[in-house]
Design a protein around this motif. Structure first.
Motif, PDB file in Angstrom:
ATOM      1  N   ALA A   1     -10.096   4.458 -21.275  1.00 35.09           N
ATOM      2  CA  ALA A   1      -9.111   2.939 -20.726  1.00 35.09           C
ATOM      3  C   ALA A   1      -9.012   4.148 -19.209  1.00 35.09           C
ATOM      4  CB  ALA A   1      -7.953   2.393 -20.873  1.00 35.09           C
ATOM      5  N   ALA A   2      -9.896   4.962 -18.856  1.00 37.46           N
ATOM      6  CA  ALA A   2      -9.430   5.797 -17.513  1.00 37.46           C
ATOM      7  C   ALA A   2      -8.611   5.155 -16.138  1.00 37.46           C
ATOM      8  CB  ALA A   2     -10.486   6.847 -17.499  1.00 37.46           C
ATOM      9  N   LEU A   3      -9.328   4.111 -15.568  1.00 40.00           N
ATOM     10  CA  LEU A   3      -8.958   2.916 -14.457  1.00 40.00           C
ATOM     11  C   LEU A   3      -7.328   3.164 -14.187  1.00 40.00           C
ATOM     12  CD1 LEU A   3      -9.663   2.661 -11.816  1.00 40.00           C
ATOM     13  CD2 LEU A   3     -10.771   0.665 -12.769  1.00 40.00           C
ATOM     14  N   LEU A   4      -7.481   1.721 -15.654  1.00 37.79           N
ATOM     15  CA  LEU A   4      -6.153   1.628 -16.138  1.00 37.79           C
ATOM     16  C   LEU A   4      -4.972   2.784 -15.525  1.00 37.79           C
ATOM     17  CD1 LEU A   4      -4.158  -0.574 -16.547  1.00 37.79           C
ATOM     18  CD2 LEU A   4      -5.057  -0.927 -19.088  1.00 37.79           C
ATOM     19  N   THR A   5      -5.441   3.410 -17.100  1.00 36.64           N
ATOM     20  CA  THR A   5      -4.213   4.522 -16.810  1.00 36.64           C
ATOM     21  C   THR A   5      -3.857   5.532 -15.280  1.00 36.64           C
ATOM     22  OG1 THR A   5      -5.467   5.211 -19.451  1.00 36.64           O
ATOM     23  CG2 THR A   5      -4.209   6.699 -18.007  1.00 36.64           C
ATOM     24  N   ALA A   6      -5.257   5.714 -14.620  1.00 40.01           N
ATOM     25  CA  ALA A   6      -4.792   6.144 -13.017  1.00 40.01           C
ATOM     26  C   ALA A   6      -4.068   5.238 -12.913  1.00 40.01           C
ATOM     27  CB  ALA A   6      -5.950   6.160 -12.838  1.00 40.01           C
ATOM     28  N   LEU A   7      -4.405   3.859 -12.817  1.00 40.98           N
ATOM     29  CA  LEU A   7      -4.149   2.645 -11.913  1.00 40.98           C
ATOM     30  C   LEU A   7      -2.552   3.241 -12.133  1.00 40.98           C
ATOM     31  CD1 LEU A   7      -5.882   0.099 -11.705  1.00 40.98           C
ATOM     32  CD2 LEU A   7      -6.024   1.536  -9.738  1.00 40.98           C
ATOM     33  N   ARG A   8      -1.907   3.119 -13.704  1.00 42.93           N
ATOM     34  CA  ARG A   8      -0.801   3.218 -13.950  1.00 42.93           C
ATOM     35  C   ARG A   8       0.570   4.090 -13.286  1.00 42.93           C
ATOM     36  NH1 ARG A   8      -1.771   0.015 -20.537  1.00 42.93           N
ATOM     37  NH2 ARG A   8      -0.859  -1.703 -19.655  1.00 42.93           N
ATOM     38  N   ALA A   9      -0.596   5.310 -13.464  1.00 47.02           N
ATOM     39  CA  ALA A   9      -0.310   6.726 -13.060  1.00 47.02           C
ATOM     40  C   ALA A   9       0.469   7.073 -11.948  1.00 47.02           C
ATOM     41  CB  ALA A   9      -0.611   7.540 -13.282  1.00 47.02           C
ATOM     42  N   LEU A  10      -0.057   5.797 -11.051  1.00 48.00           N
ATOM     43  CA  LEU A  10      -0.046   5.832  -9.596  1.00 48.00           C
ATOM     44  C   LEU A  10       1.775   5.359  -9.728  1.00 48.00           C
ATOM     45  CD1 LEU A  10      -0.791   6.395  -6.548  1.00 48.00           C
ATOM     46  CD2 LEU A  10      -1.838   3.896  -6.163  1.00 48.00           C
ATOM     47  N   ASP A  11       2.572   5.711  -8.842  1.00 52.89           N
ATOM     48  CA  ASP A  11       3.914   5.866  -9.007  1.00 52.89           C
ATOM     49  C   ASP A  11       4.745   5.071  -7.611  1.00 52.89           C
ATOM     50  OD1 ASP A  11       4.013   7.925  -7.050  1.00 52.89           O
ATOM     51  OD2 ASP A  11       5.440   8.904  -8.219  1.00 52.89           O
ATOM     52  N   ALA A  12       3.755   4.146  -6.703  1.00 54.26           N
ATOM     53  CA  ALA A  12       4.062   3.427  -5.531  1.00 54.26           C
ATOM     54  C   ALA A  12       3.137   1.964  -5.325  1.00 54.26           C
ATOM     55  CB  ALA A  12       3.876   4.338  -4.376  1.00 54.26           C
ATOM     56  N   PRO A  13       3.511   0.707  -5.723  1.00 59.51           N
ATOM     57  CA  PRO A  13       2.811  -0.090  -5.763  1.00 59.51           C
ATOM     58  C   PRO A  13       1.085  -0.193  -3.760  1.00 59.51           C
ATOM     59  CG  PRO A  13       4.764  -0.725  -5.564  1.00 59.51           C
ATOM     60  CD  PRO A  13       4.606   0.919  -5.435  1.00 59.51           C
ATOM     61  N   ASP A  14       0.245  -0.441  -4.842  1.00 59.55           N
ATOM     62  CA  ASP A  14      -0.788  -0.396  -3.556  1.00 59.55           C
ATOM     63  C   ASP A  14      -1.699  -1.499  -3.700  1.00 59.55           C
ATOM     64  OD1 ASP A  14      -2.418   0.509  -2.179  1.00 59.55           O
ATOM     65  OD2 ASP A  14      -3.878   2.661  -2.520  1.00 59.55           O
ATOM     66  N   PRO A  15      -0.649  -2.507  -2.581  1.00 58.85           N
ATOM     67  CA  PRO A  15      -2.123  -3.775  -2.748  1.00 58.85           C
ATOM     68  C   PRO A  15      -3.488  -3.944  -2.268  1.00 58.85           C
ATOM     69  CG  PRO A  15       0.516  -4.053  -1.936  1.00 58.85           C
ATOM     70  CD  PRO A  15       0.101  -2.017  -2.097  1.00 58.85           C
TER      71      PRO A  15
END
Length: 259
Positions: A89-103
């Motif tokens: 689940a690398a991609l989902l893990t990376a997205l969740r680790a981003l601490d600012a929303p990026d639409p």
């Protein structure tokens, strides 16, 4: 204004000048109705209101810049701190680790993900579930469900968790939990005719699962005008991570900043 009056500090002003500055500040910062009324106290109300408009535009541009820079900074932190370890689940893990929303990133994941890849499929659903996800992105996500027969495939593989997530996206849309409408689709009417196919798929889903039919998303399949999504070239959906540091030019609108 103080310099124009040849003053050196607020304390050097006359009471009348202090009053004028206070009224000007109230015009700039107050509500539109209050600004319009107070502007009439000046010799040239239209000039005062023009000052208000120009400062308001500067404020909007500054706010947009700060928002864009916060996303860039968050992505740069992620690039510096991300691990080289691979996980399903690398991609989902990376997205969740981003601490600012990026639409803009959510939009790219939704439009470009491989629906046959479990990791990318989960990541796209997560993006579509974010309250900061743009309405154009959610519309694209729901339109692709029908075009790719994704609900049928989920039933065949018994993926009830993913189906529950999709239903949550539809319910969130119908309850108005996606306020952002900034992004454009290319073409603008890309999802305009997706409604009947999704509706038919929802009919079939209810028959296949023996459950109550889900509601149709209301008003989702329309034209979407706005700005084009900003590139997120540093991200690799296949590898599930950043493969290069983010480029500031992909995040900040330099023409707007200069203006």
């Amino acid at each position: 204004v103080i310099e124009i009056w040849n003053g050196t500090a607020p304390g050097s002003l006359t009471p009348e000048q202090v009053t004028e500055l206070y009224l000007l500040e109230q015009v700039i910062s107050g509500s539109a109705d209050r600004a319009g009324a107070l502007a009439q106290l000046f010799r040239k109300p239209d000039v005062v209101l023009e000052i208000r408009d120009r400062i308001g535009e500067i404020r909007r541009r500054r706010s947009a810049f700060e928002h864009q820079r916060s996303i860039y900074d968050a992505t740069l932190r992620l690039w510096r701190n991300q691990s080289d370890k691979r996980c399903p689940a690398a991609l989902l893990t990376a997205l969740r680790a981003l601490d600012a929303p990026d639409p803009d990133l959510w939009h790219r994941v939704i439009l470009e993900h491989d629906a046959t890849c479990p990791a990318q499929r989960a990541a796209a659903l997560w993006c579509a579930s974010q309250p900061s996800c743009d309405r154009a992105s959610v519309a694209s996500y729901l339109g692709a469900l029908a075009a790719d027969c994704q609900l049928d495939d989920a039933v065949l593989r018994g993926d009830n968790s993913w189906l529950d997530g999709v239903r949550s996206v539809i319910e969130a849309w119908n309850s108005g939990r996606y306020p952002q409408r900034n992004l454009a689709l290319a073409p603008a009417d890309a999802v305009l005719n997706a409604g009947p196919a999704l509706s038919a798929m929802l009919d079939r889903l209810a028959e296949q699962t023996g459950t109550a039919r889900w509601p149709d998303p209301r008003g989702v399949f329309a034209e979407y005008h706005g700005r084009m999504p900003r590139p997120r070239a540093a991200w690799s959906l296949e590898k599930g991570r950043l493969t290069a540091p983010p480029d500031l030019a992909d995040y900040v609108d330099f023409d707007s900043v200069a203006a």
